[in-house]
Structure formats: structure tokens, C-alpha cells
Design a protein around this motif. Structure first.
Motif, PDB file in Angstrom:
ATOM      1  N   GLY A   8      69.496 -45.372 -72.870  1.00  0.00           N
ATOM      2  CA  GLY A   8      68.668 -44.950 -71.762  1.00  0.00           C
ATOM      3  C   GLY A   8      68.695 -43.451 -71.608  1.00  0.00           C
ATOM      4  N   GLU A   9      67.743 -42.953 -70.880  1.00  0.00           N
ATOM      5  CA  GLU A   9      67.673 -41.523 -70.687  1.00  0.00           C
ATOM      6  C   GLU A   9      68.632 -41.035 -69.615  1.00  0.00           C
ATOM      7  OE1 GLU A   9      63.856 -39.735 -70.397  1.00  0.00           O
ATOM      8  OE2 GLU A   9      62.980 -41.040 -71.889  1.00  0.00           O
ATOM      9  N   GLU A  10      69.112 -41.931 -68.773  1.00  0.00           N
ATOM     10  CA  GLU A  10      70.053 -41.523 -67.748  1.00  0.00           C
ATOM     11  C   GLU A  10      71.410 -41.267 -68.387  1.00  0.00           C
ATOM     12  OE1 GLU A  10      68.566 -44.544 -67.592  1.00  0.00           O
ATOM     13  OE2 GLU A  10      67.040 -44.268 -66.063  1.00  0.00           O
ATOM     14  N   PRO A  11      72.163 -40.312 -67.826  1.00  0.00           N
ATOM     15  CA  PRO A  11      73.525 -40.108 -68.333  1.00  0.00           C
ATOM     16  C   PRO A  11      74.366 -41.362 -68.096  1.00  0.00           C
ATOM     17  CG  PRO A  11      72.889 -38.335 -66.826  1.00  0.00           C
ATOM     18  CD  PRO A  11      71.819 -39.372 -66.774  1.00  0.00           C
ATOM     19  N   LEU A  12      75.424 -41.498 -68.858  1.00  0.00           N
ATOM     20  CA  LEU A  12      76.286 -42.673 -68.770  1.00  0.00           C
ATOM     21  C   LEU A  12      76.727 -42.962 -67.339  1.00  0.00           C
ATOM     22  CD1 LEU A  12      77.891 -44.920 -70.126  1.00  0.00           C
ATOM     23  CD2 LEU A  12      79.680 -43.252 -70.604  1.00  0.00           C
ATOM     24  N   ASN A  13      77.081 -41.937 -66.592  1.00  0.00           N
ATOM     25  CA  ASN A  13      77.576 -42.148 -65.234  1.00  0.00           C
ATOM     26  C   ASN A  13      76.464 -42.340 -64.200  1.00  0.00           C
ATOM     27  OD1 ASN A  13      76.983 -39.380 -65.728  1.00  0.00           O
ATOM     28  ND2 ASN A  13      78.153 -38.789 -63.928  1.00  0.00           N
ATOM     29  N   ASN A  14      75.193 -42.171 -64.567  1.00  0.00           N
ATOM     30  CA  ASN A  14      74.094 -42.334 -63.612  1.00  0.00           C
ATOM     31  C   ASN A  14      73.196 -43.520 -63.947  1.00  0.00           C
ATOM     32  OD1 ASN A  14      75.041 -40.049 -62.448  1.00  0.00           O
ATOM     33  ND2 ASN A  14      73.328 -38.746 -62.992  1.00  0.00           N
ATOM     34  N   GLY A  15      73.411 -44.126 -65.090  1.00  0.00           N
ATOM     35  CA  GLY A  15      72.548 -45.213 -65.528  1.00  0.00           C
ATOM     36  C   GLY A  15      73.118 -46.569 -65.195  1.00  0.00           C
ATOM     37  N   GLY A  16      72.540 -47.556 -65.776  1.00  0.00           N
ATOM     38  CA  GLY A  16      72.917 -48.921 -65.473  1.00  0.00           C
ATOM     39  C   GLY A  16      73.932 -49.531 -66.420  1.00  0.00           C
ATOM     40  N   TRP A  17      74.457 -48.736 -67.377  1.00  0.00           N
ATOM     41  CA  TRP A  17      75.341 -49.312 -68.388  1.00  0.00           C
ATOM     42  C   TRP A  17      76.576 -49.989 -67.807  1.00  0.00           C
ATOM     43  CZ3 TRP A  17      75.320 -51.474 -72.742  1.00  0.00           C
ATOM     44  CH2 TRP A  17      76.493 -51.683 -73.435  1.00  0.00           C
ATOM     45  N   THR A  18      77.207 -49.388 -66.814  1.00  0.00           N
ATOM     46  CA  THR A  18      78.431 -49.976 -66.266  1.00  0.00           C
ATOM     47  C   THR A  18      78.145 -51.327 -65.602  1.00  0.00           C
ATOM     48  OG1 THR A  18      78.178 -48.694 -64.234  1.00  0.00           O
ATOM     49  CG2 THR A  18      79.613 -47.785 -65.933  1.00  0.00           C
ATOM     50  N   TYR A  19      76.914 -51.523 -65.175  1.00  0.00           N
ATOM     51  CA  TYR A  19      76.520 -52.802 -64.579  1.00  0.00           C
ATOM     52  C   TYR A  19      76.058 -53.783 -65.652  1.00  0.00           C
ATOM     53  CZ  TYR A  19      73.983 -56.206 -61.782  1.00  0.00           C
ATOM     54  OH  TYR A  19      73.537 -57.371 -61.225  1.00  0.00           O
ATOM     55  N   VAL A  20      75.229 -53.308 -66.575  1.00  0.00           N
ATOM     56  CA  VAL A  20      74.596 -54.174 -67.563  1.00  0.00           C
ATOM     57  C   VAL A  20      75.520 -54.540 -68.719  1.00  0.00           C
ATOM     58  CG1 VAL A  20      72.702 -54.281 -69.244  1.00  0.00           C
ATOM     59  CG2 VAL A  20      72.306 -53.323 -66.990  1.00  0.00           C
ATOM     60  N   GLY A  21      76.347 -53.609 -69.179  1.00  0.00           N
ATOM     61  CA  GLY A  21      77.210 -53.849 -70.339  1.00  0.00           C
ATOM     62  C   GLY A  21      78.025 -55.130 -70.259  1.00  0.00           C
ATOM     63  N   PRO A  22      78.800 -55.328 -69.192  1.00  0.00           N
ATOM     64  CA  PRO A  22      79.598 -56.561 -69.086  1.00  0.00           C
ATOM     65  C   PRO A  22      78.742 -57.825 -69.010  1.00  0.00           C
ATOM     66  CG  PRO A  22      80.425 -54.904 -67.570  1.00  0.00           C
ATOM     67  CD  PRO A  22      79.134 -54.386 -68.125  1.00  0.00           C
ATOM     68  N   ARG A  23      77.561 -57.728 -68.428  1.00  0.00           N
ATOM     69  CA  ARG A  23      76.685 -58.887 -68.326  1.00  0.00           C
ATOM     70  C   ARG A  23      76.077 -59.241 -69.682  1.00  0.00           C
ATOM     71  NH1 ARG A  23      77.777 -56.606 -63.974  1.00  0.00           N
ATOM     72  NH2 ARG A  23      77.724 -57.644 -61.979  1.00  0.00           N
ATOM     73  N   ILE A  24      75.774 -58.230 -70.494  1.00  0.00           N
ATOM     74  CA  ILE A  24      75.290 -58.490 -71.846  1.00  0.00           C
ATOM     75  C   ILE A  24      76.393 -59.193 -72.643  1.00  0.00           C
ATOM     76  CG2 ILE A  24      74.589 -57.422 -74.028  1.00  0.00           C
ATOM     77  CD1 ILE A  24      73.205 -55.239 -72.355  1.00  0.00           C
ATOM     78  N   LEU A  25      77.614 -58.712 -72.494  1.00  0.00           N
ATOM     79  CA  LEU A  25      78.746 -59.329 -73.193  1.00  0.00           C
ATOM     80  C   LEU A  25      78.907 -60.794 -72.781  1.00  0.00           C
ATOM     81  CD1 LEU A  25      81.195 -59.134 -75.065  1.00  0.00           C
ATOM     82  CD2 LEU A  25      82.501 -58.323 -73.099  1.00  0.00           C
TER      83      LEU A  25
END
Length: 71
Positions: free
Chosen positions: A6-23
Motif C-alpha cells: 500500500g501507499e500508506e507507511p507501515l505505521n499509518n496503513g492497515g497492515w497491522t490490522y489486515v496481516g493477522p487476518r490474512i494469516l
């Protein structure tokens, strides 16, 4: 395993929310069980924008190369 980028930085994007759910979802499948998606995107920063067109273009090219396995 697919990459989330994503274009958002790691700390501003949705990765911390989405990553565990993808797993969690991947572990329910036959072919992706035990695989973890990796993040390809901008590194953590204090701003959601670089403020520089040149820097923005460089970051986009870097994370797209990473997302598509070219790096």
C-alpha cells in the motif's frame, strides 16, 4: 503467499490490522496453511506523504518491485 502493499507507511496503513487476518484465513486453506504474507510498502514514517514527487516515485517503484518479487 500473496503480498500486501500500500501507499500508506507501515505505521499509518492497515497492515497491522489486515496481516493477522490474512494469516488466519490462509491457515484455513489447503495450499496456504503455514505461510505468512509479507508486507511490501513504505517504511514507518511520521507523515502519510513524502512531500516530494521524486521521493514518492522512488518509494512506489521500490515497493512495487518488492511486491512482485523483482527485488
Amino acid at each position: 503467499m500473496p503480498t500486501f502493499s500500500g501507499e500508506e507507511p507501515l505505521n499509518n496503513g492497515g497492515w497491522t490490522y489486515v496481516g493477522p487476518r490474512i494469516l488466519t484465513a490462509a491457515n484455513e486453506t489447503q495450499y496456504h496453511r503455514g505461510k505468512y504474507p509479507y508486507y511490501a510498502g513504505r517504511q514507518p514514517t511520521g507523515s502519510v506523504a513524502t512531500g516530494s514527487k521524486v521521493q514518492h516515485k522512488k518509494e512506489i517503484e521500490e515497493f512495487l518491485a518488492s511486491a512482485f518479487g523483482e527485488k
